[in-house]
Design an enzyme around this catalytic site. Structure first.
Site, mmCIF file in Angstrom:
data_model
loop_
_atom_site.group_PDB
_atom_site.id
_atom_site.type_symbol
_atom_site.label_atom_id
_atom_site.label_comp_id
_atom_site.label_asym_id
_atom_site.label_seq_id
_atom_site.Cartn_x
_atom_site.Cartn_y
_atom_site.Cartn_z
ATOM 1 C CD GLN A 7 -3.211 0.559 2.118
ATOM 2 O OE1 GLN A 7 -3.347 -0.575 2.640
ATOM 3 N NE2 GLN A 7 -4.032 1.459 2.516
ATOM 4 C CB SER A 85 2.751 -4.620 3.729
ATOM 5 O OG SER A 85 1.593 -4.400 4.462
ATOM 6 C CG LEU A 86 -1.717 -5.323 -0.504
ATOM 7 C CD1 LEU A 86 -2.926 -6.077 0.011
ATOM 8 C CD2 LEU A 86 -2.379 -4.107 -1.233
ATOM 9 N NE ARG A 110 -2.956 -7.566 5.036
ATOM 10 C CZ ARG A 110 -2.373 -6.751 4.562
ATOM 11 N NH1 ARG A 110 -2.773 -5.616 3.856
ATOM 12 N NH2 ARG A 110 -1.309 -6.490 5.336
ATOM 13 C CG HIS A 191 2.446 -3.925 9.289
ATOM 14 N ND1 HIS A 191 2.208 -5.174 9.302
ATOM 15 C CD2 HIS A 191 2.249 -3.361 8.212
ATOM 16 C CE1 HIS A 191 1.894 -5.228 7.712
ATOM 17 N NE2 HIS A 191 1.883 -4.070 7.279
ATOM 18 C CD GLN A 239 1.475 -9.332 5.954
ATOM 19 O OE1 GLN A 239 0.195 -8.802 5.663
ATOM 20 N NE2 GLN A 239 2.149 -9.208 4.596
#
Length: 642
Positions: A7, A85-86, A110, A191, A239
């Site tokens: 992102q 991440s994503l 998500r 996170h 995560q």
């Protein structure tokens, strides 16, 4: 190697050259999302592309389509993939862990959950290394800020409560140290511990997804190492609130000769980061490989043999919170010198640190029949009981071939295997207990005698409660544990009772394996870092990781020390993967309550043989006698299938 951005890489116009090439996939995306993917990415008429719930499916879809376009154009498949991440979802799609639509549904959910997270903030800290960033953070009077991303040697991202990230002393501390402090344009604390409720809800969504083993290695953000063949849901759930270890991930790959990185997706953020990491890679120190001892030489078989006299391996098993009670082990303490010496050793260390006798607290006859639930006593008592029972068996000539820990029992198992000393282990659990008492609000835990699917199917019964662990589950039988707020535990128990489902409240005042312990995450990890760790003398099986501890875990003892009390207890998965051939093992239950023998009996069947040492019904001398007889029979050579 292909890397996929996360992102922040989205931009209006992305995917323009791809939508016409894959009309079927785009049509599926539109049906699943309920809006036009093409219109969102190319025109963004409602100006929502930068909103998390829209960004995540759009960025995943564009990255996945670009990957397909590369492969369909004749490009060689990558040797390994990773995503930031994503982007990890795009990497898993590329590796074949799930299909395009499954991945899109995952990131859609998500994104929805993360968009509803409480208000938070993030900020980049540039020109300071991770150790200095963490050191400064530890010295600040704020307790809801985490290091969310470690992107390169001199770039970290902080994430946490909005008012704390934007507190003047935070910026001042980092700029005074020579760093740049740059607030990011985000609305939530990704996170970080602030996402634990999102993580738990997303974990329930992940429970219904069937993952395939990746065809090519995928590097996980949580571990900076390749995904295992199983356990994808756990890593993806973790995560959500765990740091993205991008610096370590890329450094680990560079150290293994992967030097050709191609960014798949919009923008070039990862390409720029890769250049910085190449200049100053993290030094990767893998632990020396500990070779397993060669198996004993087997005698030549007699004609047409069908069985061998090789004895089963002894697996010593250690329990955790919920198995304790007043006067546990007292009869054995009075009659068995080795057990008494071990308990006195622990009690002396406890008294030196706490000022009171641990043995006296455990054996307080005036409290018989009451719940033994003072964490300052029970944490150390359970650790000492597991160690004391082991010393009692060692005094009689019995040593484990492997050890297995369940929740707090994992610390005992690691100590018995020689990974950490008894003193370090007891110090860790005593300090952890104080942190729980001082920093965490109280909660509770409930053991439910029903198949684990009930937790997923009846969310009305378990709303707000985390699935803390699964002990067994098949057909109409099962046993799982939920954890959370004490009032919700009471309500859930009453509701289950009305429906005829047996549920037992455990004598525990804290919500282990749930978000209720998240306030001590940093401190627990610090306790783990303080422990001197050695290679295990025998295999150590972990319910937190549903497998044998490896060298990677030894290098990350801070993560492991936290995961033991925060991660889900996956006893059922561990038994299914590590003990598929029960004839090879004999299970020695060294919990205080004999709970493992009950798990084996009711959940796994008669082929899983084992005996307990003590339980809450007394007559410890007789039960230890039965255990000795069982061990002598095993040592004498019980026939086992070849």
């Amino acid at each position: 190697m292909y890397v996929f951005p996360g992102q922040g890489s989205q931009r209006k116009g992305m995917g323009k050259e791809l939508f016409g090439k894959y009309p079927d996939l785009v049509a599926r995306a539109d049906r699943l999302l309920g809006y036009s993917l093409r219109e969102l990415c190319l025109d963004d008429p409602d100006r929502v592309l930068n909103r998390t719930e829209y960004t995540q499916p759009a960025l995943y879809a564009v990255s996945a389509l670009q990957y397909l376009d590369h492969i369909d154009s004749g490009e060689a498949p990558p040797a390994v993939v990773a995503g930031h991440s994503l982007g990890e979802y795009s990497a898993l799609f590329a590796a074949g862990a799930f299909d395009f639509t499954t991945g899109l549904d995952l990131v859609r959910r998500r994104g929805e959950l993360m968009s509803r997270a409480p208000k938070g903030a993030m900020a980049a800290v540039v020109n300071l290394d991770q150790e200095r960033v963490a050191e400064i953070l530890a010295g600040l009077p704020h307790h809801n800020i985490d290091i969310a991303n470690i992107n390169s040697r001199r770039q970290c991202i902080l994430s946490g409560v909005y008012d704390e990230i934007h507190a003047p002393d935070v910026r001042a501390a980092y700029t005074a140290a020579g760093g740049s402090f740059i607030p990011l344009n985000v609305s939530a604390a990704f996170h970080s511990r602030c996402m634990t409720d999102v993580q738990e809800e997303f974990a329930r969504h992940l429970a219904g997804v069937d993952f395939r083993a990746p065809r090519i290695p995928v590097i996980a953000n949580c571990t900076a190492r390749p995904y295992p063949a199983t356990g994808h849901a756990d890593l993806l759930a973790r995560q959500i609130s765990s740091p993205v270890k991008w610096y370590e991930s890329l450094s680990w790959l560079l150290a293994r000769g992967h030097d050709d990185f191609r960014e798949i997706g919009p923008g070039d953020v990862l390409t720029k980061l890769t250049g910085k990491i190449r200049e100053e890679p993290l030094r990767i120190e893998e632990p020396p490989r500990v070779e397993a001892p060669a198996p004993p030489r087997r005698p030549a078989p007699s004609p047409a043999p069908s069985r061998t006299s090789r004895r089963p391996e002894l697996v010593f098993m250690y329990g955790g919170q919920g198995t304790q009670y007043y006067r546990m082990g007292q009869e054995l303490y009075d009659t068995h010198p080795a057990f008494r010496d071990a308990m006195d050793r622990g009690s002396a260390l406890y008294e030196a640190a706490q000022g009171t006798s641990l043995v006296a607290a455990m054996h307080d006859s005036s409290r018989r029949g009451q719940d033994f639930d003072d964490i300052l006593h029970t944490h150390a008592a359970l650790y000492s009981i597991g160690w004391g029972l082991t010393e009692a068996l060692r005094a009689e000539g019995f040593e484990p071939d492997a050890v297995l820990g369940h929740s707090l029992g994992e610390y005992v198992a690691a100590t018995v295997a020689g990974v950490m000393s008894f003193e370090d282990g007891l110090d860790l659990v005593m300090k952890q207990a104080h942190l729980l008492k001082l920093r965490c609000r109280t909660g509770g835990m409930l053991s439910v005698l029903a198949p684990p699917a009930l937790h997923q199917r009846r969310r009305d019964l378990f709303a707000g409660l985390a699935l803390a662990g699964v002990n067994f589950g098949a057909d109409a039988r099962g046993n799982f544990v939920v954890s959370g707020d004490a009032d919700r535990i009471t309500e859930a128990r009453a509701a289950l009772d009305r429906e005829g489902v047996v549920a037992v409240r455990l004598p525990v005042r804290y919500g282990f394996h749930s978000a209720l312990v998240d306030d001590i995450r940093h401190e627990c990890r610090s306790l783990g870092r303080a422990v001197r760790v050695s290679a295990p003398r025998v295999p150590v099986y972990s319910c937190a990781y549903a497998g044998e501890l490896d060298g990677e875990t030894l290098n990350r003892w801070d993560d492991y020390a936290w995961d033991v009390i925060r991660g889900r207890v996956r006893f059922d998965e561990l038994m299914a993967t590590a003990f598929r051939d029960p004839a090879r093992h004999y299970f020695v239950d060294l919990s205080a309550s004999g709970s493992f023998v009950n798990f084996l009996k009711h959940g796994y069947g008669p082929d899983h043989r084992g005996t307990f040492a003590i339980n809450q019904f007394g007559n410890n001398a007789a039960s230890m006698g039965r255990l000795r007889e069982g061990l002598r029979e095993v040592a004498g050579g019980v026939p086992a299938l070849v």
